[in-house]
Design an enzyme around this catalytic site. Structure first.
Site, PDB file in Angstrom:
ATOM      1  N   GLY A  12      31.228  49.350   3.999  1.00 35.67           N
ATOM      2  CA  GLY A  12      30.026  49.568   4.793  1.00 35.67           C
ATOM      3  C   GLY A  12      28.842  49.990   3.946  1.00 35.67           C
ATOM      4  CB  SER A  14      25.231  46.312   4.385  1.00 36.31           C
ATOM      5  OG  SER A  14      25.735  46.809   5.615  1.00 36.31           O
ATOM      6  CB  SER A  15      22.511  49.905   6.300  1.00 34.98           C
ATOM      7  OG  SER A  15      23.571  50.065   7.234  1.00 34.98           O
ATOM      8  N   GLY A  16      22.505  52.691   5.271  1.00 32.62           N
ATOM      9  CA  GLY A  16      22.828  54.088   5.514  1.00 32.62           C
ATOM     10  C   GLY A  16      23.465  54.814   4.346  1.00 32.62           C
ATOM     11  CG  ASP A  53      35.215  42.713  10.230  1.00 36.12           C
ATOM     12  OD1 ASP A  53      35.493  43.920  10.365  1.00 36.12           O
ATOM     13  OD2 ASP A  53      34.799  41.998  11.160  1.00 36.12           O
ATOM     14  CB  SER A 132      35.226  62.544   9.316  1.00 30.95           C
ATOM     15  OG  SER A 132      35.536  62.779  10.677  1.00 30.95           O
ATOM     16  CE1 TYR A 146      31.642  57.476  15.129  1.00 25.70           C
ATOM     17  CE2 TYR A 146      30.948  59.675  15.795  1.00 25.70           C
ATOM     18  CZ  TYR A 146      31.033  58.689  14.834  1.00 25.70           C
ATOM     19  OH  TYR A 146      30.516  58.890  13.585  1.00 25.70           O
ATOM     20  CB  ALA A 148      39.588  59.219  19.930  1.00 29.90           C
ATOM     21  CE  LYS A 150      33.487  58.293  12.107  1.00 34.60           C
ATOM     22  NZ  LYS A 150      33.622  57.680  10.762  1.00 34.60           N
TER      23      LYS A 150
END
Length: 238
Positions: A12, A14-16, A53, A132, A146, A148, A150
């Protein structure tokens, strides 16, 4: 760990938070590999992208095999960052949304981590960082699915670190509070204005700190939150 020249895989990215971590680790001399659905906007000689993915086991296996074949170098760090959240009360949530979160946030960690651990055990060095959320420490209304996932990340992290610590492998779970990413796009009632949230670069700095810690110094859990989520009192409107 001396991260210069080490291979770091980020899901993940690609951003953030993932993108910020990739950029910072490249600055520190690491070789960074992105396993993401979209190619990050990074141009660097030590950056590699393999479409992946994490919801699908075969996709992860293909990305892993491509990484090993292309780099011809052991993976030293895995940052399980890919994740998403979908709001909804438990009794009205679409089962597809529930499974999308579980497949991404939980199964993805399993698929990625199980592949990199055997070599880390052989080299007696490695670091798994699982992203997390504060939602992995407390329940949140209309976020049961969500939360659950994390909470599951926390359980995986705590169990795994006890499994692999005899091999010199660290497992760190980070629980960020409100962070200015696309996560909150379309959410209602986040409670924190974007200008008061933490920045992805803040979390990336924590990741770097954890990775550069002494060999016998192990961060197991790190909870980070914005200091003033409601803003400064003297800046509030009358």
């Amino acid at each position: 760990m001396e991260i210069e020249g080490k291979v770091v895989v980020i899901t993940g990215a690609s951003s953030g938070i993932g993108l910020a971590a990739a950029k910072l680790l490249l600055e520190q001399g690491a070789t960074v590999v992105s396993w993401s659905r979209s190619r990050p906007k990074i141009s660097h000689p030590d950056f590699y992208f393999f479409g992946c993915d994490v919801r699908h086991e075969q996709s992860v296996l293909t990305a892993y095999e491509q990484t090993v074949e292309r780099l011809r170098q052991n993976i030293s760090v895995l940052i399980n960052n890919a994740g998403l959240g979908i709001q909804g009360a438990l009794d009205t949530m679409n089962p597809r949304d529930w499974h999308t979160m579980m497949d991404t946030n939980v199964n993805g960690i399993f698929y990625c981590t199980r592949l990199v651990l055997p070599q880390m055990k052989k080299q007696l060095e490695g670091h798994i960082i699982n992203i997390s959320s504060i939602a992995g420490l407390t329940g949140i209304e209309n976020m049961s699915g969500y939360c659950a996932t994390k909470f599951a990340v926390r359980g995986i992290s705590h169990s795994l670190f006890k499994e692999v610590r005899p091999f010199g492998i660290k497992v760190t779970c980070i629980y960020p509070g409100s962070t200015a990413t696309h996560f909150f796009d379309g959410f209602e009632g986040t409670g924190t204005a974007p200008e008061n949230m933490m920045q992805p670069e803040d979390i990336a700095s924590t990741i770097l700190h954890v990775l550069q810690s002494p060999p016998n110094y192990h961060h197991v859990d790190i909870e980070v939150r914005p200091l003033m989520p409601k803003g400064r009192p003297d800046q509030k409107k009358a």
